[in-house]
Design an enzyme around this catalytic site. Structure first.
Site, PDB file in Angstrom:
ATOM      1  N   ARG A 117      -3.236   8.002  -0.558  1.00 25.86           N
ATOM      2  CA  ARG A 117      -2.448   7.408   0.467  1.00 25.86           C
ATOM      3  C   ARG A 117      -3.131   6.155   1.256  1.00 25.86           C
ATOM      4  O   ARG A 117      -2.531   5.403   1.842  1.00 25.86           O
ATOM      5  CB  ARG A 117      -1.554   8.057   1.317  1.00 25.86           C
ATOM      6  CG  ARG A 117      -0.778   9.276   0.637  1.00 25.86           C
ATOM      7  CD  ARG A 117       0.025   9.904   1.419  1.00 25.86           C
ATOM      8  NE  ARG A 117       1.166   8.991   2.090  1.00 25.86           N
ATOM      9  CZ  ARG A 117       1.668   9.246   3.192  1.00 25.86           C
ATOM     10  NH1 ARG A 117       1.779  10.760   3.862  1.00 25.86           N
ATOM     11  NH2 ARG A 117       2.637   8.418   3.641  1.00 25.86           N
ATOM     12  N   CYS A 118      -4.452   5.895   1.280  1.00 23.90           N
ATOM     13  CA  CYS A 118      -5.372   5.216   2.092  1.00 23.90           C
ATOM     14  C   CYS A 118      -5.730   4.161   1.243  1.00 23.90           C
ATOM     15  O   CYS A 118      -6.335   4.407   0.220  1.00 23.90           O
ATOM     16  CB  CYS A 118      -6.636   5.939   2.730  1.00 23.90           C
ATOM     17  SG  CYS A 118      -7.691   5.154   3.422  1.00 23.90           S
ATOM     18  N   GLN A 119      -5.681   3.062   1.649  1.00 18.18           N
ATOM     19  CA  GLN A 119      -5.969   1.866   0.838  1.00 18.18           C
ATOM     20  C   GLN A 119      -7.406   1.729   0.833  1.00 18.18           C
ATOM     21  O   GLN A 119      -7.834   1.299  -0.216  1.00 18.18           O
ATOM     22  CB  GLN A 119      -5.403   0.494   1.771  1.00 18.18           C
ATOM     23  CG  GLN A 119      -5.768  -0.762   0.952  1.00 18.18           C
ATOM     24  CD  GLN A 119      -4.993  -0.910  -0.307  1.00 18.18           C
ATOM     25  OE1 GLN A 119      -4.215  -0.529  -0.706  1.00 18.18           O
ATOM     26  NE2 GLN A 119      -6.072  -1.622  -1.321  1.00 18.18           N
TER      27      GLN A 119
END
Length: 113
Positions: free
Chosen positions: A9-11
């Site tokens: 979920r983390c860019q």
């Protein structure tokens, strides 16, 4: 083998993963929110990074602010907090042999390949 501690979920974590994919090297993806590292595994990662547990904590996370900020915590208590709340662990972390980097910015992942 190269390992990436990854949060899909983390860019920044996705960008770090992309750099590894583009490298053509073999690597293992550890989704640390699902497969929470043990205290011993976290210690090994910290040794590779050459930092203290507190330096691996995401201090802007609500969990940290609400439960831990401003408290005098031992290194063991900080490790326990990261195991209890893996969302507190900085990401991505890439380990290659005895060295590791926190991929913030993701370009740092290239330095360990």
């Amino acid at each position: 083998m190269i390992k990436i501690y990854h949060n899909p979920r983390c860019q920044k974590s996705r960008e770090g993963l992309h750099i590894l994919e583009q490298s053509g090297k073999e690597f293992e993806v550890i989704k640390y929110l699902e497969d929470v590292p043990s205290k011993e595994e976290l210690r090994k990662v910290l040794d590779c990074l050459g930092i203290t547990p507190e330096m691996l904590v995401r201090k802007n996370e609500a969990i940290w602010k609400e439960n831990y900020r401003g408290k005098l915590l031992s290194q063991e208590e900080i490790l326990d907090a990261m195991i209890l709340h893996p969302k507190l662990i900085e990401r991505p972390i890439v380990v290659n042999g005895g060295k590791a980097v926190i991929g913030r910015p993701p370009k740092l992942v290239e330095d360990i390949l």
